[in-house]
Design a protein around this motif. Sequence first.
Motif, short mmCIF file in Angstrom:
data_model
loop_
_atom_site.label_atom_id
_atom_site.label_comp_id
_atom_site.label_asym_id
_atom_site.label_seq_id
_atom_site.Cartn_x
_atom_site.Cartn_y
_atom_site.Cartn_z
N MET A 240 -14.50 -16.50 -23.43
CA MET A 240 -13.22 -15.96 -23.88
C MET A 240 -12.10 -16.91 -23.51
O MET A 240 -12.12 -17.54 -22.45
N ARG A 241 -11.14 -17.03 -24.40
CA ARG A 241 -9.96 -17.81 -24.06
C ARG A 241 -9.29 -17.19 -22.83
O ARG A 241 -9.38 -15.98 -22.62
N PRO A 242 -8.61 -18.00 -22.02
CA PRO A 242 -7.96 -17.44 -20.83
C PRO A 242 -7.04 -16.27 -21.22
O PRO A 242 -6.26 -16.37 -22.17
N LEU A 243 -7.17 -15.18 -20.49
CA LEU A 243 -6.39 -13.98 -20.78
C LEU A 243 -5.36 -13.79 -19.67
O LEU A 243 -5.68 -13.89 -18.48
N VAL A 244 -4.14 -13.49 -20.07
CA VAL A 244 -3.04 -13.33 -19.12
C VAL A 244 -2.40 -11.97 -19.35
O VAL A 244 -2.14 -11.57 -20.49
N LEU A 245 -2.12 -11.26 -18.26
CA LEU A 245 -1.39 -10.01 -18.33
C LEU A 245 0.04 -10.26 -17.88
O LEU A 245 0.28 -10.59 -16.71
N ALA A 246 0.98 -10.13 -18.80
CA ALA A 246 2.39 -10.38 -18.48
C ALA A 246 3.02 -9.11 -17.93
O ALA A 246 3.91 -8.51 -18.53
N SER A 247 2.54 -8.70 -16.76
CA SER A 247 3.03 -7.47 -16.15
C SER A 247 2.63 -7.45 -14.68
O SER A 247 1.55 -7.91 -14.31
N ALA A 248 3.51 -6.88 -13.87
CA ALA A 248 3.19 -6.70 -12.45
C ALA A 248 2.60 -5.33 -12.18
O ALA A 248 2.31 -4.99 -11.03
N SER A 249 2.39 -4.53 -13.23
CA SER A 249 1.91 -3.16 -13.06
C SER A 249 0.47 -3.12 -12.58
O SER A 249 -0.44 -3.59 -13.29
N PRO A 250 0.21 -2.54 -11.42
CA PRO A 250 -1.18 -2.40 -10.97
C PRO A 250 -1.98 -1.47 -11.86
O PRO A 250 -3.20 -1.60 -11.96
N ARG A 251 -1.30 -0.54 -12.52
CA ARG A 251 -2.01 0.39 -13.41
C ARG A 251 -2.53 -0.33 -14.64
O ARG A 251 -3.66 -0.09 -15.07
N ARG A 252 -1.73 -1.22 -15.22
CA ARG A 252 -2.20 -1.96 -16.39
C ARG A 252 -3.33 -2.92 -16.00
O ARG A 252 -4.29 -3.09 -16.76
N ALA A 253 -3.22 -3.52 -14.84
CA ALA A 253 -4.28 -4.42 -14.38
C ALA A 253 -5.58 -3.65 -14.20
O ALA A 253 -6.66 -4.13 -14.58
N GLU A 254 -5.51 -2.47 -13.64
CA GLU A 254 -6.72 -1.66 -13.43
C GLU A 254 -7.34 -1.26 -14.76
O GLU A 254 -8.57 -1.25 -14.91
N LEU A 255 -6.52 -0.95 -15.76
CA LEU A 255 -7.05 -0.58 -17.07
C LEU A 255 -7.73 -1.77 -17.74
O LEU A 255 -8.77 -1.61 -18.39
N LEU A 256 -7.18 -2.96 -17.58
CA LEU A 256 -7.83 -4.15 -18.14
C LEU A 256 -9.16 -4.40 -17.44
O LEU A 256 -10.16 -4.76 -18.08
N ARG A 257 -9.20 -4.20 -16.12
CA ARG A 257 -10.47 -4.36 -15.41
C ARG A 257 -11.47 -3.32 -15.87
O ARG A 257 -12.67 -3.59 -15.95
N GLN A 258 -10.99 -2.12 -16.18
CA GLN A 258 -11.87 -1.07 -16.69
C GLN A 258 -12.54 -1.50 -17.99
O GLN A 258 -13.68 -1.11 -18.28
N MET A 259 -11.84 -2.34 -18.77
CA MET A 259 -12.40 -2.84 -20.02
C MET A 259 -13.43 -3.94 -19.79
O MET A 259 -14.06 -4.41 -20.73
N GLY A 260 -13.59 -4.38 -18.55
CA GLY A 260 -14.55 -5.43 -18.24
C GLY A 260 -14.03 -6.82 -18.48
O GLY A 260 -14.80 -7.75 -18.72
N LEU A 261 -12.69 -6.99 -18.40
CA LEU A 261 -12.07 -8.28 -18.71
C LEU A 261 -11.63 -9.02 -17.46
O LEU A 261 -11.19 -8.40 -16.49
N SER A 262 -11.75 -10.33 -17.50
CA SER A 262 -11.20 -11.18 -16.46
C SER A 262 -9.87 -11.74 -16.95
O SER A 262 -9.74 -12.12 -18.11
N PHE A 263 -8.88 -11.78 -16.07
CA PHE A 263 -7.54 -12.20 -16.50
C PHE A 263 -6.73 -12.63 -15.28
O PHE A 263 -7.12 -12.39 -14.13
N THR A 264 -5.63 -13.28 -15.54
CA THR A 264 -4.67 -13.61 -14.51
C THR A 264 -3.40 -12.80 -14.77
O THR A 264 -3.13 -12.40 -15.89
N VAL A 265 -2.64 -12.59 -13.71
CA VAL A 265 -1.41 -11.82 -13.81
C VAL A 265 -0.21 -12.75 -13.74
O VAL A 265 -0.13 -13.60 -12.86
N LEU A 266 0.70 -12.58 -14.69
CA LEU A 266 1.91 -13.39 -14.75
C LEU A 266 3.09 -12.46 -15.03
O LEU A 266 3.45 -12.23 -16.19
N PRO A 267 3.70 -11.89 -13.99
CA PRO A 267 4.83 -10.98 -14.22
C PRO A 267 5.99 -11.71 -14.90
O PRO A 267 6.26 -12.88 -14.61
N VAL A 268 6.64 -11.03 -15.81
CA VAL A 268 7.80 -11.59 -16.50
C VAL A 268 8.96 -10.61 -16.42
O VAL A 268 8.77 -9.40 -16.26
N ASP A 269 10.15 -11.14 -16.52
CA ASP A 269 11.36 -10.31 -16.52
C ASP A 269 12.02 -10.41 -17.88
O ASP A 269 12.30 -11.52 -18.36
#
Length: 202
Positions: free
Chosen positions: A1-30
């Motif tokens: 998979m191409r590198p996946l980035v979550l543009a959010s600091a939300s722990p809830r969104r990160a947990e949902l992405l992990r629930q999908m079985g995805l690997s990703f990095t977190v990059l919070p944005v304002d």
Amino acid sequence: MRPLVLASASPRRAELLRQMGLSFTVLPVDVDETPRPDEPAVTYVERLAREKANVGFARAEHPDCLVIGSDTSVVLAGAILGKPRTIADAAAMLAGLSGQTHKVMTAVALAGGHGCFARLVVTDVRFRVLSDVEIDAYCQTGEPMDKAGAYGIQGKGGIFVDGLWGSYSAVVGLPLDATAALLTEAGEPVWMHWNQSGDEPL
């Protein structure tokens, strides 16, 4: 998979992405989350999701990455309820939601070299009648303070909900089905990467 980035600091969104079985990095944005004059809630939510994804893609280190941006708003009688600024603000929001059905609008956007595409999911949520005592007790926990509409359905605030029509994960902060659909359209169907993410085969 191409590198996946979550543009959010939300722990809830990160947990949902992990629930999908995805690997990703977190990059919070304002981004500026101020609604524009007379901007409909559906437009506002999708615009913010796109802005977050696009800002994340512009800041990402890998040019071939895919960036997920998302935004959730609670809408009561057409009014957008953002995150409360004070405990009194949170209490007022919860009192307004008491005994009412409101809409939770969550948009998810996927940005990459292919452009930026978004989907909007709207879920109806009904609250039972809340007492002033339990509203105050809930506000004192601190849970409402970083959440749109001043409640978290996945936390203590879940006891206030007596009806839900739509996507539970969207109310938490990220619609799983819409996110998977966007990734599939980008050529990265989620199921192709389950075992690559460290899951053990059944």
